[in-house]
Design an enzyme around this catalytic site. Structure first.
Site, PDB file in Angstrom:
ATOM      1  N   TRP A 316      52.624   2.930  35.791  1.00  0.00           N
ATOM      2  CA  TRP A 316      52.840   3.232  34.377  1.00  0.00           C
ATOM      3  C   TRP A 316      52.408   2.077  33.475  1.00  0.00           C
ATOM      4  O   TRP A 316      52.113   2.267  32.301  1.00  0.00           O
ATOM      5  CB  TRP A 316      54.309   3.585  34.127  1.00  0.00           C
ATOM      6  CG  TRP A 316      55.271   2.454  34.402  1.00  0.00           C
ATOM      7  CD1 TRP A 316      55.705   2.041  35.615  1.00  0.00           C
ATOM      8  CD2 TRP A 316      55.884   1.590  33.449  1.00  0.00           C
ATOM      9  NE1 TRP A 316      56.555   0.975  35.495  1.00  0.00           N
ATOM     10  CE2 TRP A 316      56.698   0.678  34.168  1.00  0.00           C
ATOM     11  CE3 TRP A 316      55.842   1.503  32.062  1.00  0.00           C
ATOM     12  CZ2 TRP A 316      57.445  -0.319  33.540  1.00  0.00           C
ATOM     13  CZ3 TRP A 316      56.598   0.512  31.435  1.00  0.00           C
ATOM     14  CH2 TRP A 316      57.381  -0.391  32.177  1.00  0.00           C
ATOM     15  N   ASP A 317      52.353   0.864  34.051  1.00  0.00           N
ATOM     16  CA  ASP A 317      51.923  -0.301  33.279  1.00  0.00           C
ATOM     17  C   ASP A 317      50.557  -0.067  32.642  1.00  0.00           C
ATOM     18  O   ASP A 317      50.278  -0.546  31.548  1.00  0.00           O
ATOM     19  CB  ASP A 317      51.811  -1.537  34.180  1.00  0.00           C
ATOM     20  CG  ASP A 317      52.930  -1.661  35.194  1.00  0.00           C
ATOM     21  OD1 ASP A 317      53.225  -0.652  35.864  1.00  0.00           O
ATOM     22  OD2 ASP A 317      53.477  -2.753  35.332  1.00  0.00           O
ATOM     23  N   GLU A 458      63.349  -1.525  37.413  1.00  0.00           N
ATOM     24  CA  GLU A 458      63.225  -1.341  38.863  1.00  0.00           C
ATOM     25  C   GLU A 458      64.271  -2.086  39.682  1.00  0.00           C
ATOM     26  O   GLU A 458      64.160  -2.178  40.899  1.00  0.00           O
ATOM     27  CB  GLU A 458      61.813  -1.694  39.360  1.00  0.00           C
ATOM     28  CG  GLU A 458      60.764  -0.774  38.744  1.00  0.00           C
ATOM     29  CD  GLU A 458      59.354  -0.972  39.280  1.00  0.00           C
ATOM     30  OE1 GLU A 458      59.152  -1.885  40.087  1.00  0.00           O
ATOM     31  OE2 GLU A 458      58.471  -0.194  38.888  1.00  0.00           O
TER      32      GLU A 458
END
Lengths: 477, 477
Positions: A316-317, A458
């Site tokens: 997603w970064d 995370e």
């Protein structure tokens, strides 16, 4: 534009090699010196293979840019390597003293990964004997024993096989990925002492060229070394011939001019804190060079094309952190990042279905095919008795909203209706449908909740109503 | 005594290398020519490491006996390799033409794995230029990039790490297994053109020596190459010094005499069918050479010390098929095979306990530590999506009776009360106890049954009252 200098007394070669990676968004070469053994061959954007643990990963291709010196039969090994990355011209300079029992030479090289000939890696080395005496041989092999490092670190995987290898005008190899999905041609080309061509050899691990000269203190010689990678056999030969006929200096000049124009057009000037400016410019360089303007799709792995960490997977970064950079400076690159999400929308629909959801669910990590590529578990010891269970692939769901956010951001910034109509709207609708099926009605609260996720930090597993996830999901809806 | 000749036009090099493996029961070298790249280093009996899939396996140690020729910088590659295994003298002769762009040489070598100096591998090569002209370099590296092949075949595992590497009188390395359980010293020694010593080099993958001479058609040279492996650092240096001072011919002579005496004392003569006689003698040679009379324990893997197949694991075949051979010709070796079962009796007791049985249950496959080493499943594809489930480790129980049978056979043949009292009886009693707990009373039949086993054919899974298993269990009881 700035130059960045690195020496091995202050940083490990591994780290320097990452920071001095050269790429044109198609082929990528880490900064390891060509004159020293290295496990790192080349990466080619989009060339992935099936692999243990990590589903699919970028293939560590043959090392076709090595250039070894041997004096009286003994490999010359480096002392005091200095790396100078010229981000203005997009090339790397390496200086070192190479030594062996029969003496030392000064070695100085420049290399580029060419901005026009997208398959071409070029190196020119200037070698001068300090006190070296005897027969100096130069070897330009294509090394066919490169493998991908795996886990635990004792394990490695060879993710390509050689389909054919021959020496016509140049050593020419066809390799295919271990899963047979991609085939590449690699052409090796060296202008060694004694001229281009000749001295061909082929062993089980190497195919290459070699030539020797007698040296004594003061003797100097010039060597040029090229490697071409292409998905199309004829194109590889065409680029090799063009490189051979142009020669290193004109090729470098052409490459530099394009980089200089790139920076001019970017119009980036940074004032104030020097360290901050350096970090910003170095990272800008790496972001710029991993984009290939000739490709229809821009796959941007979490670690670029700079190494094997995260296996060339896209997270997603890419959509949240990297895409805005491109949107600002190269909107076309931002669109091509979204084309990657478009291309894999069907896989995201299938991914949602597999998990019992509606619409499209983008996987937490993906490779070339768009399916979930997050390892479920990673062995922590050789015998595989202890394993690290990884839950992000199963629970880090916000990426689906992040992709939708990126589509929206792109459209608001560019007003690109063509993209929106062709693909963007479908992404927005299908990702929204995912959230409809993902959220649950909580009668006690009288509102919808999203239970059991991993948020972007995370570190917390199985969180209910993670702030970021919920905000992004709401935006998506 | 016979010689066996193999050529690569009739058999693959892999197969020939297995058939021409040389060993003294301590160190073992496959027959791959020293002048060609190979993945095979050395195996040392008993030196195992933790490993993926297969629990523990014999470590493919560094390749310390390579001897490469390079003419004008280009590796010389073989044409028409001929292998002659002299089983009477216990040595291997290799003849080939080696070629490179600058010409060809005739290459002829002899090698031994020494019968007195148990860590010593020796090679002497005689090289003569046919039409080779230019600078000929000879390299004697210790190659530190050997790995164990794993499954699927793209995967390899490096099962040792280099603890220290230095060039004192000779290149000297200390390596330890990946799990840290064993440490070995390796000493490399080469008498190259220009004499012993000198030309040392060390790169990340190799440590070695190199030397060069000018050759023209007719020029010839002699090269000697030694590698010593030992679990004791000082012993390695002692053997290296002894090899250096004696030289190849006296060492080979000493080695040959011992082999000739071995065959004389064996008194084996075979008459009749030539192919049968050849097969019998060749296999006898391999059975004889994997036994090290200096070791207290004789670990005999299913594929000897000849390769990685079956991972150096010991199966029931050792006790049932191989032990009688040794019992007949070398009762001491048969006893030492049983010492392996004695040494691992505690592990067999623990193994029985883990499976819910009494007494001692020998594992279907075992390595150095005596625990179950049979893989539970083997990945069939790169991504590990298809797996082959292996049930022999869980169900092939007859091995426990086979070990007891071997103990009984050994005692009846030798009347060795010392062994029986020290260990043999304990094995007999504890294995019998296993069967007591393993068998079940079947009231319908009014007798004991042994359900759900794999018999020695290994093709039928989950058999009730397998004939062989029941007969052997009954014998055990």
């Amino acid at each position: 534009m700035r130059k960045f200098t690195f020496t091995e007394d202050r940083m490990s070669r591994e780290v320097i090699a990452t920071l001095t990676t050269l790429s044109n968004g198609f082929v990528s070469i880490r900064g390891d010196p060509e004159f020293a053994e290295s496990k790192h061959g080349a990466l080619v954007s989009g060339v992935y293979s099936s692999t243990p643990v990590f589903y699919r990963e970028l293939v560590n291709l043959p090392r076709a840019h090595a250039l070894y010196l041997e004096l009286e039969g003994a490999p010359m090994v480096p002392e005091g390597v200095k790396y100078t990355l010229d981000i203005g011209g997009g090339f790397l300079e390496i200086n070192a003293t190479l030594s062996s029992p029969a003496g030392r030479v000064h070695y100085s090289s420049r290399r580029f990964v060419h901005r026009v000939l997208k398959g071409l890696v070029g190196i020119r080395a200037s070698i001068r004997s300090l006190d070296a005496s005897g027969r100096l041989c130069v070897k330009a092999p294509v090394e066919l024993d490169t493998t991908n490092p795996s886990v635990p670190p004792e394990v490695s995987v060879k993710l390509y096989r050689v389909v054919s290898a021959e020496c016509r005008d140049f050593p020419t190899l066809d390799v295919e990925t271990a899963d047979g999905r991609y085939r590449l041609r690699i052409v090796s080309l060296a202008k060694l002492p004694g001229g281009i061509g000749g001295g061909f050899y082929a062993t089980s691990k190497h195919v290459g060229q070699a030539a020797c000269v007698d040296v004594s203190p003061g003797t100097s010689l010039l060597v040029e070394r090229y490697a071409v990678f292409s998905l199309e056999p004829e194109d590889a030969l065409r680029q090799a011939r063009e490189a051979a006929s142009k020669g290193f200096e004109p090729l470098l000049e052409e490459h530099r001019e394009l980089w200089e124009r790139e920076w001019r057009e970017l119009g980036l000037s940074v004032e104030g804190d020097e360290d901050f400016a350096n970090a910003l410019l170095l990272n800008t360089f790496h972001l710029l060079q991993v984009y290939n303007d000739e490709s229809e799709v821009f796959i941007l792995p979490a670690r670029g094309l700079h190494g094997y960490q995260y296996r060339g997977h896209v997270f997603w970064d890419a959509d949240i952190y990297a895409l805005p950079f491109y949107l600002l400076f190269k909107p076309e690159a931002a669109r091509k990042m979204l084309e990657y999400r478009c291309k894999n929308l069907d896989a995201a629909v299938e991914n949602a279905r597999r998990h019992g959801y509606e619409g499209a669910q983008y996987p937490c990590e993906s490779a070339d095919d768009g399916f979930e590529a997050t390892p479920r578990e990673i062995p922590l010891d050789l015998a595989g008795q202890r394993k690290l269970r990884i839950l992000t692939g199963e629970l880090e769901h916000h990426i689906t909203a992040d992709v939708a956010y990126a589509v929206d951001l792109y459209y608001r910034f560019t007003q690109d209706r063509e993209f929106l109509e062709r693909c963007g709207l479908r992404i927005l609708v299908l990702t929204a449908r995912f959230w409809v099926s993902r959220a649950q009605w909580d009668p006690a609260r009288g509102r919808y909740v999203i239970r059991n996720v991993i948020g972007p930090d995370e570190y917390h597993v199985g969180v209910d109503n993670n702030f970021y996830t919920n905000v992004m999901a709401k935006h998506n809806l």
